[in-house]
Motif scaffolding. Structure first.
Motif, mmCIF file in Angstrom:
data_model
loop_
_atom_site.group_PDB
_atom_site.id
_atom_site.type_symbol
_atom_site.label_atom_id
_atom_site.label_comp_id
_atom_site.label_asym_id
_atom_site.label_seq_id
_atom_site.Cartn_x
_atom_site.Cartn_y
_atom_site.Cartn_z
ATOM 1 N N ASP A 25 0.845 -1.190 0.000
ATOM 2 C CA ASP A 25 0.000 0.000 0.000
ATOM 3 C C ASP A 25 0.884 1.246 0.000
ATOM 4 O O ASP A 25 1.939 1.258 0.634
ATOM 5 C CB ASP A 25 -0.900 0.034 1.243
ATOM 6 C CG ASP A 25 -2.043 -0.959 1.158
ATOM 7 O OD1 ASP A 25 -2.393 -1.372 0.033
ATOM 8 O OD2 ASP A 25 -2.597 -1.304 2.211
ATOM 9 N N HIS A 36 2.499 17.268 -0.161
ATOM 10 C CA HIS A 36 2.260 15.858 0.103
ATOM 11 C C HIS A 36 3.208 15.024 -0.747
ATOM 12 O O HIS A 36 3.495 15.373 -1.893
ATOM 13 C CB HIS A 36 0.819 15.483 -0.230
ATOM 14 C CG HIS A 36 -0.158 16.024 0.749
ATOM 15 N ND1 HIS A 36 -0.727 17.270 0.620
ATOM 16 C CD2 HIS A 36 -0.656 15.501 1.898
ATOM 17 C CE1 HIS A 36 -1.535 17.485 1.633
ATOM 18 N NE2 HIS A 36 -1.512 16.426 2.426
ATOM 19 N N THR A 38 3.929 10.750 -1.643
ATOM 20 C CA THR A 38 3.497 9.363 -1.482
ATOM 21 C C THR A 38 4.562 8.467 -2.095
ATOM 22 O O THR A 38 5.060 8.749 -3.183
ATOM 23 C CB THR A 38 2.143 9.114 -2.176
ATOM 24 O OG1 THR A 38 1.168 9.948 -1.548
ATOM 25 C CG2 THR A 38 1.708 7.669 -2.043
ATOM 26 N N GLU A 68 -1.653 12.785 -3.278
ATOM 27 C CA GLU A 68 -2.907 12.617 -2.541
ATOM 28 C C GLU A 68 -3.803 11.579 -3.212
ATOM 29 O O GLU A 68 -4.389 10.728 -2.538
ATOM 30 C CB GLU A 68 -3.645 13.950 -2.449
ATOM 31 C CG GLU A 68 -2.942 14.984 -1.585
ATOM 32 C CD GLU A 68 -3.680 16.313 -1.579
ATOM 33 O OE1 GLU A 68 -4.907 16.298 -1.379
ATOM 34 O OE2 GLU A 68 -3.025 17.350 -1.770
ATOM 35 N N ILE A 69 -3.899 11.642 -4.527
ATOM 36 C CA ILE A 69 -4.740 10.704 -5.276
ATOM 37 C C ILE A 69 -4.203 9.280 -5.144
ATOM 38 O O ILE A 69 -4.960 8.340 -4.877
ATOM 39 C CB ILE A 69 -4.839 11.136 -6.755
ATOM 40 C CG1 ILE A 69 -5.629 12.436 -6.855
ATOM 41 C CG2 ILE A 69 -5.474 10.047 -7.603
ATOM 42 C CD1 ILE A 69 -5.546 13.117 -8.207
ATOM 43 N N GLY A 71 -2.264 8.058 -2.780
ATOM 44 C CA GLY A 71 -2.410 7.607 -1.396
ATOM 45 C C GLY A 71 -3.834 7.186 -1.079
ATOM 46 O O GLY A 71 -4.062 6.289 -0.272
ATOM 47 N N ARG A 72 -4.782 7.822 -1.712
ATOM 48 C CA ARG A 72 -6.189 7.550 -1.422
ATOM 49 C C ARG A 72 -6.756 6.366 -2.195
ATOM 50 O O ARG A 72 -7.534 5.583 -1.667
ATOM 51 C CB ARG A 72 -6.986 8.800 -1.747
ATOM 52 C CG ARG A 72 -8.432 8.708 -1.381
ATOM 53 C CD ARG A 72 -9.107 10.023 -1.604
ATOM 54 N NE ARG A 72 -10.369 10.040 -0.889
ATOM 55 C CZ ARG A 72 -11.151 11.063 -0.844
ATOM 56 N NH1 ARG A 72 -10.823 12.168 -1.460
ATOM 57 N NH2 ARG A 72 -12.276 11.005 -0.182
ATOM 58 N N TYR A 73 -6.376 6.221 -3.467
ATOM 59 C CA TYR A 73 -7.042 5.253 -4.331
ATOM 60 C C TYR A 73 -6.235 4.021 -4.706
ATOM 61 O O TYR A 73 -6.795 3.063 -5.215
ATOM 62 C CB TYR A 73 -7.508 5.942 -5.616
ATOM 63 C CG TYR A 73 -8.560 6.981 -5.350
ATOM 64 C CD1 TYR A 73 -9.853 6.612 -4.977
ATOM 65 C CD2 TYR A 73 -8.266 8.333 -5.436
ATOM 66 C CE1 TYR A 73 -10.812 7.562 -4.712
ATOM 67 C CE2 TYR A 73 -9.227 9.293 -5.180
ATOM 68 C CZ TYR A 73 -10.497 8.900 -4.818
ATOM 69 O OH TYR A 73 -11.441 9.848 -4.548
ATOM 70 N N ARG A 116 -9.465 0.327 -5.769
ATOM 71 C CA ARG A 116 -8.568 -0.292 -4.820
ATOM 72 C C ARG A 116 -9.163 -1.595 -4.283
ATOM 73 O O ARG A 116 -10.348 -1.690 -4.041
ATOM 74 C CB ARG A 116 -8.365 0.771 -3.761
ATOM 75 C CG ARG A 116 -7.812 0.445 -2.504
ATOM 76 C CD ARG A 116 -7.804 1.710 -1.667
ATOM 77 N NE ARG A 116 -6.817 1.536 -0.662
ATOM 78 C CZ ARG A 116 -6.249 2.492 -0.016
ATOM 79 N NH1 ARG A 116 -6.591 3.726 -0.244
ATOM 80 N NH2 ARG A 116 -5.359 2.248 0.881
ATOM 81 N N ASP A 119 -11.432 -1.508 -1.259
ATOM 82 C CA ASP A 119 -12.796 -1.061 -1.513
ATOM 83 C C ASP A 119 -13.669 -2.224 -1.950
ATOM 84 O O ASP A 119 -14.814 -2.332 -1.553
ATOM 85 C CB ASP A 119 -12.824 0.040 -2.572
ATOM 86 C CG ASP A 119 -12.195 1.328 -2.075
ATOM 87 O OD1 ASP A 119 -12.031 1.468 -0.843
ATOM 88 O OD2 ASP A 119 -11.874 2.179 -2.914
#
Length: 159
Positions: A25, A36, A38, A68-69, A71-73, A116, A119
């Protein structure tokens, strides 16, 4: 007639195109400056023939909105295509030893395998729970109807 470039005029290119799967991850953090970053790694496979396969692991860094994208998805196992440049950082640790780290600074990341994995797992678990609740509610309602039809209240208790 085209003119031949001299050594001074020779152009170089630092461009990386990769397609592979995330091995873990992504780790996202915010710097003191507010930016930010990642970091994650991607595995690629090279097929050498005779059924032999060789894996390579690449460290990837993304910045700002792309960080950010990602890290989130993004999640472990997800397939991605990315474009960026190769960069090698050097630093000295507390003991004075010099370290090098070569990584790919991505400026474009495309998700090839949809959402992901987490999800999907969460969504299927939620769907399973909803189905169980519906079955249980249906069973409770059916049991209540069966009980009222089969077991009339005795007259002594009804009075």
């Amino acid at each position: 007639m085209t003119r031949r470039l001299t050594n001074k005029e020779t152009r170089t290119v630092n461009k990386v195109l990769l397609t592979g799967r995330l091995t873990r991850d992504p780790e996202m953090r915010a710097l003191a400056s507010g930016k930010h970053v990642t970091q994650f790694s991607v595995a690629t496979n090279e097929y050498a023939g005779n059924g032999k396969e060789r894996s390579e692991y690449h460290n990837i860094v993304t910045w700002d909105r792309l960080a950010e994208i990602c890290g989130r998805y993004l999640g472990k196992g997800q397939q991605v295509a990315l474009e960026g440049r190769i960069q090698t950082r050097t630093w000295d640790d507390d003991k004075g030893a010099r370290h090098w780290k070569t990584e790919i600074v991505a400026n474009s990341v495309e998700m090839l395998s949809g959402r992901r994995k987490k999800d999907y797992a969460a969504e299927s678990a939620a769907d399973g729970l909803e189905a169980q609740v519906a079955r249980l509610e249906g069973q409770v309602d059916a049991d209540a109807e069966d009980a009222s039809a089969e077991d009339p209240i005795p007259e002594t208790l009804a009075a």
